[in-house]
Write a protein that holds these residues in place. Structure first.
Motif, PDB file in Angstrom:
ATOM      1  N   GLY A 367       0.790  -1.160   0.051  1.00 48.93           N
ATOM      2  CA  GLY A 367       0.114  -0.117  -0.042  1.00 48.93           C
ATOM      3  C   GLY A 367       0.866   1.216   0.133  1.00 48.93           C
ATOM      4  O   GLY A 367       0.623   2.185  -0.680  1.00 48.93           O
ATOM      5  N   LEU A 368       1.674   1.412   0.734  1.00 43.58           N
ATOM      6  CA  LEU A 368       2.594   2.485   1.168  1.00 43.58           C
ATOM      7  C   LEU A 368       3.520   2.588  -0.260  1.00 43.58           C
ATOM      8  O   LEU A 368       4.031   3.644  -0.642  1.00 43.58           O
ATOM      9  CB  LEU A 368       3.556   2.646   2.247  1.00 43.58           C
ATOM     10  N   TYR A 369       3.951   1.297  -0.470  1.00 47.53           N
ATOM     11  CA  TYR A 369       4.793   1.641  -1.866  1.00 47.53           C
ATOM     12  C   TYR A 369       4.010   2.210  -2.934  1.00 47.53           C
ATOM     13  O   TYR A 369       4.580   3.018  -3.780  1.00 47.53           O
ATOM     14  CB  TYR A 369       5.271   0.296  -2.166  1.00 47.53           C
ATOM     15  N   ILE A 370       2.552   1.679  -3.159  1.00 47.64           N
ATOM     16  CA  ILE A 370       1.952   2.391  -4.387  1.00 47.64           C
ATOM     17  C   ILE A 370       1.721   3.944  -4.206  1.00 47.64           C
ATOM     18  O   ILE A 370       1.905   4.408  -5.216  1.00 47.64           O
ATOM     19  CB  ILE A 370       0.635   1.443  -4.329  1.00 47.64           C
ATOM     20  N   CYS A 371       1.470   4.198  -2.807  1.00 45.29           N
ATOM     21  CA  CYS A 371       1.375   5.579  -2.550  1.00 45.29           C
ATOM     22  C   CYS A 371       2.363   6.438  -2.985  1.00 45.29           C
ATOM     23  O   CYS A 371       2.551   7.180  -3.626  1.00 45.29           O
ATOM     24  CB  CYS A 371       1.062   5.761  -1.011  1.00 45.29           C
ATOM     25  N   LYS A 372       3.680   6.029  -2.602  1.00 43.49           N
ATOM     26  CA  LYS A 372       4.881   6.718  -3.229  1.00 43.49           C
ATOM     27  C   LYS A 372       4.995   6.552  -4.597  1.00 43.49           C
ATOM     28  O   LYS A 372       5.342   7.566  -5.190  1.00 43.49           O
ATOM     29  CB  LYS A 372       6.113   5.808  -2.512  1.00 43.49           C
ATOM     30  N   LEU A 382       6.284  12.517  -0.825  1.00 42.63           N
ATOM     31  CA  LEU A 382       5.529  11.788   0.170  1.00 42.63           C
ATOM     32  C   LEU A 382       6.618  11.579   1.328  1.00 42.63           C
ATOM     33  O   LEU A 382       7.491  11.077   1.366  1.00 42.63           O
ATOM     34  CB  LEU A 382       5.215  10.458  -0.167  1.00 42.63           C
ATOM     35  N   GLU A 383       5.916  12.391   2.667  1.00 42.14           N
ATOM     36  CA  GLU A 383       6.645  12.534   3.853  1.00 42.14           C
ATOM     37  C   GLU A 383       6.115  11.688   5.121  1.00 42.14           C
ATOM     38  O   GLU A 383       4.888  11.514   4.770  1.00 42.14           O
ATOM     39  CB  GLU A 383       7.219  13.563   3.979  1.00 42.14           C
ATOM     40  N   VAL A 384       6.981  11.082   6.048  1.00 38.12           N
ATOM     41  CA  VAL A 384       6.369  10.672   6.985  1.00 38.12           C
ATOM     42  C   VAL A 384       7.107  11.029   8.281  1.00 38.12           C
ATOM     43  O   VAL A 384       8.103  11.108   8.219  1.00 38.12           O
ATOM     44  CB  VAL A 384       6.061   8.935   6.858  1.00 38.12           C
ATOM     45  N   SER A 386       6.803  10.463  12.800  1.00 38.85           N
ATOM     46  CA  SER A 386       6.255   9.456  13.705  1.00 38.85           C
ATOM     47  C   SER A 386       6.914   9.788  15.148  1.00 38.85           C
ATOM     48  O   SER A 386       8.115   9.947  15.401  1.00 38.85           O
ATOM     49  CB  SER A 386       6.316   8.050  13.449  1.00 38.85           C
ATOM     50  N   SER A 387       5.927  10.066  16.294  1.00 36.49           N
ATOM     51  CA  SER A 387       6.216   9.807  17.467  1.00 36.49           C
ATOM     52  C   SER A 387       5.277   9.537  18.383  1.00 36.49           C
ATOM     53  O   SER A 387       3.995   9.518  18.126  1.00 36.49           O
ATOM     54  CB  SER A 387       6.607  11.542  17.974  1.00 36.49           C
ATOM     55  N   ASP A 388       5.575   9.258  19.640  1.00 39.30           N
ATOM     56  CA  ASP A 388       4.676   8.741  20.664  1.00 39.30           C
ATOM     57  C   ASP A 388       3.808   9.595  20.905  1.00 39.30           C
ATOM     58  O   ASP A 388       2.331   9.528  21.247  1.00 39.30           O
ATOM     59  CB  ASP A 388       5.267   8.189  21.935  1.00 39.30           C
ATOM     60  N   GLU A 389       3.909  11.043  21.240  1.00 38.06           N
ATOM     61  CA  GLU A 389       3.278  12.129  21.474  1.00 38.06           C
ATOM     62  C   GLU A 389       2.343  12.649  20.319  1.00 38.06           C
ATOM     63  O   GLU A 389       0.975  12.788  20.687  1.00 38.06           O
ATOM     64  CB  GLU A 389       4.122  13.417  21.778  1.00 38.06           C
ATOM     65  N   GLU A 390       2.745  12.719  19.222  1.00 37.28           N
ATOM     66  CA  GLU A 390       2.080  13.373  17.872  1.00 37.28           C
ATOM     67  C   GLU A 390       1.282  11.934  17.223  1.00 37.28           C
ATOM     68  O   GLU A 390       0.666  12.471  16.485  1.00 37.28           O
ATOM     69  CB  GLU A 390       2.729  13.984  17.221  1.00 37.28           C
ATOM     70  N   GLY A 391       1.740  10.821  17.480  1.00 35.19           N
ATOM     71  CA  GLY A 391       1.382   9.889  16.332  1.00 35.19           C
ATOM     72  C   GLY A 391       1.848   9.722  15.061  1.00 35.19           C
ATOM     73  O   GLY A 391       3.065  10.246  14.924  1.00 35.19           O
ATOM     74  N   THR A 392       1.643   9.150  14.054  1.00 36.17           N
ATOM     75  CA  THR A 392       2.059   8.863  12.843  1.00 36.17           C
ATOM     76  C   THR A 392       1.323  10.020  11.884  1.00 36.17           C
ATOM     77  O   THR A 392      -0.069   9.499  11.801  1.00 36.17           O
ATOM     78  CB  THR A 392       2.051   7.790  12.472  1.00 36.17           C
ATOM     79  N   CYS A 393       2.026  10.444  10.913  1.00 34.10           N
ATOM     80  CA  CYS A 393       1.420  11.252  10.023  1.00 34.10           C
ATOM     81  C   CYS A 393       2.256  11.120   8.573  1.00 34.10           C
ATOM     82  O   CYS A 393       3.253  11.326   8.586  1.00 34.10           O
ATOM     83  CB  CYS A 393       1.472  12.837  10.373  1.00 34.10           C
ATOM     84  N   PHE A 394       1.310  10.804   7.598  1.00 37.93           N
ATOM     85  CA  PHE A 394       1.664  10.793   6.216  1.00 37.93           C
ATOM     86  C   PHE A 394       1.122  12.153   5.484  1.00 37.93           C
ATOM     87  O   PHE A 394       0.053  12.329   5.555  1.00 37.93           O
ATOM     88  CB  PHE A 394       1.291   9.470   5.532  1.00 37.93           C
ATOM     89  N   VAL A 395       2.337  12.679   4.725  1.00 40.47           N
ATOM     90  CA  VAL A 395       1.830  13.917   4.011  1.00 40.47           C
ATOM     91  C   VAL A 395       2.129  13.940   2.770  1.00 40.47           C
ATOM     92  O   VAL A 395       3.622  13.557   2.332  1.00 40.47           O
ATOM     93  CB  VAL A 395       2.513  15.079   4.586  1.00 40.47           C
ATOM     94  N   ALA A 396       1.506  13.845   1.674  1.00 43.73           N
ATOM     95  CA  ALA A 396       1.677  13.786   0.250  1.00 43.73           C
ATOM     96  C   ALA A 396       1.546  15.343  -0.316  1.00 43.73           C
ATOM     97  O   ALA A 396       0.512  15.922  -0.020  1.00 43.73           O
ATOM     98  CB  ALA A 396       0.632  13.000  -0.638  1.00 43.73           C
ATOM     99  N   ARG A 397       2.582  15.644  -0.982  1.00 40.25           N
ATOM    100  CA  ARG A 397       2.793  17.119  -1.473  1.00 40.25           C
ATOM    101  C   ARG A 397       2.743  16.960  -3.102  1.00 40.25           C
ATOM    102  O   ARG A 397       3.799  16.456  -3.556  1.00 40.25           O
ATOM    103  CB  ARG A 397       3.951  17.753  -1.061  1.00 40.25           C
ATOM    104  N   LEU A 398       1.645  17.339  -3.890  1.00 35.99           N
ATOM    105  CA  LEU A 398       1.329  17.123  -5.345  1.00 35.99           C
ATOM    106  C   LEU A 398       1.291  18.545  -5.996  1.00 35.99           C
ATOM    107  O   LEU A 398       0.481  19.412  -5.509  1.00 35.99           O
ATOM    108  CB  LEU A 398       0.207  16.310  -5.680  1.00 35.99           C
ATOM    109  N   PRO A 399       2.101  18.775  -7.009  1.00 38.66           N
ATOM    110  CA  PRO A 399       2.029  20.017  -7.418  1.00 38.66           C
ATOM    111  C   PRO A 399       0.625  19.906  -8.266  1.00 38.66           C
ATOM    112  O   PRO A 399       0.270  19.111  -8.878  1.00 38.66           O
ATOM    113  CB  PRO A 399       3.096  20.263  -8.412  1.00 38.66           C
ATOM    114  N   THR A 400      -0.201  21.197  -8.065  1.00 37.61           N
ATOM    115  CA  THR A 400      -1.277  21.532  -8.582  1.00 37.61           C
ATOM    116  C   THR A 400      -1.525  21.651 -10.253  1.00 37.61           C
ATOM    117  O   THR A 400      -2.453  21.512 -10.811  1.00 37.61           O
ATOM    118  CB  THR A 400      -2.378  22.548  -8.038  1.00 37.61           C
TER     119      THR A 400
END
Length: 402
Positions: A367-372, A382-384, A386-400
């Motif tokens: 799944g994440l490979y396909i996302c990339k 595509l960036e990721v 992760s921390s115990d305090e903030e959780g895990t966050c994936f951010v995709a940046r696509l030029p419009t």
């Protein structure tokens, strides 16, 4: 000089050894140097087995008549005896030598002098001999001359073993590439053929959900529908992966999209329906037209949500945030739970990789490979984090593209 035929059981091996010696650039120079320093007219690197004598490389200045690939009757040569003793045989003059006076080798080939030094590979295997002959006597028993032969024989042995290892590695790599290609083709065909029966199951699930008067059947239909959706995503991931590995890459069809927000909300609704026990919070605002592949961006969000639901803690909501900022489409998915370790963060986008803590049945790890690949095909990142305090966050940046 007749060329004897190879025995069938050793033909391929001897042919490989001839080619190996032919590829060693230093061998022709060594043979020329031997003839020059000893005054002998013929020098050769020979492959010597317990059954055959084969020239792998020659320097023939006296028209002895033997070229690379040519064979002699093993028992007509002194290399047979050298191989048996694993020792050099050196003869300055056959007529004066007490051990080899009148020897049949000298008579058969009209020899006056002879030297043959074993070529023993670093592994200990006997390859053959470095030898030189001439019709006239020569001072080859001189320690300096014998030392020169021994050094050259050792050098050739090292080069042969090195070349053999390289050839074996190249052959293994070629075989693995062929096998890999066949595997990916099989995966692609299998994924394609699974779609038809899956469509039939999906249609059955849809019919069951319409039986409103029978709640139990509706529940079964909803569960079956959720399962078929998950299976469809797995097939899509496998197909995309196979296409990427076979060289065509993840295909995208970039176009002006006016309803991307609606399309992404539909994805969230679908995942929410399939996972009623989980809380999904979406904040999607796309007020402008975006140039992208609508279906692929939906797939991107679907995979990111699937990953968050699978690996995130059920105690925390999964948050979706989509905006257009600074000519970029930002798609972020956040989940709570234990942080991804720093070592694992560097591997989350690898195909087939799953963390050691993954539950059985959690997917193929594509799944994440396909996302990339989708983000890369759009020219984005595509960036990721992760921390115990903030959780895990994936951010995709696509030029419009607007």
């Amino acid at each position: 000089m007749n060329k004897l035929p190879f025995r069938p059981d050793e033909s391929a091996e001897i042919e490989r050894d001839i080619q190996t010696v032919q590829r060693i650039d230093a061998v022709p120079s060594i043979l020329r140097l031997i003839c020059k320093n000893t005054g002998m007219g013929f020098a050769a690197v020979a492959k010597v087995t317990d059954q055959s004598w084969t020239a792998c490389a020659v320097q023939d200045e006296v028209q002895f008549g033997l070229a690379a690939g040519g064979q002699l009757d093993l028992h007509s040569t002194l290399c047979f005896e050298s191989r048996s003793a694993r020792a050099a045989i050196v003869i300055d003059n056959f007529n004066d030598d007490p051990a080899y006076r009148g020897h049949h080798t000298a008579q058969i080939y009209n020899l006056g002098s002879y030297i043959s030094v074993p070529i023993i590979l670093p592994s200990g295997d006997y390859f053959g001999n470095l030898c030189a002959i001439d019709a006239h006597p020569a001072d080859v028993s001189d320690p300096r001359t014998l030392g020169m032969f021994e050094v050259f024989a050792e050098l050739i042995a090292i080069q042969i073993e090195s070349a053999s290892r390289q050839q074996a590695a190249e052959a293994a790599l070629y075989t693995e590439r062929e096998n890999s290609g066949l595997r990916e083709q099989f995966i692609a065909v299998l994924g394609h053929d699974l779609r038809n029966p899956l469509s039939a199951v999906s249609a059955t699930a849809e019919l069951l959900t319409l039986r409103k008067t029978e709640p139990d059947l509706v529940k079964i239909g909803q569960r079956l529908k959720s399962t078929t959706l998950r299976m469809a995503r797995l097939i899509d991931d496998v197909m995309d992966f196979a296409r990427g590995r076979l060289g065509s890459g993840i295909g995208v069809s970039i176009d002006d999209v006016d309803d991307l927000a609606t399309a992404l909300r539909a994805v969230v609704a679908e995942v929410r329906e399939a996972n009623p026990e989980r809380t999904l919070v979406d904040d999607i605002a796309i007020p402008t037209r975006v140039r992208c592949d609508r279906t692929r961006v939906q797939q991107l969000l679907s995979n990111l949500l699937g990953n968050a639901v699978t690996h995130g803690s059920a105690e925390y909501p999964v948050k979706v945030h989509v905006r257009v900022e600074n000519a970029e489409l930002l798609v972020s998915v956040m989940n709570g739970g234990n942080a991804i370790s720093p070592d694992a963060l560097g591997r989350v986008f690898e195909p087939y990789w799953r963390p050691a803590t993954s539950k059985p049945g959690g997917g193929l790890g594509l799944g994440l490979y396909i996302c990339k690949q989708i983000v890369t095909a759009h020219g984005g990142l595509l960036e990721v984090c992760s921390s115990d305090e903030e959780g895990t966050c994936f951010v995709a940046r696509l030029p419009t593209g607007m």
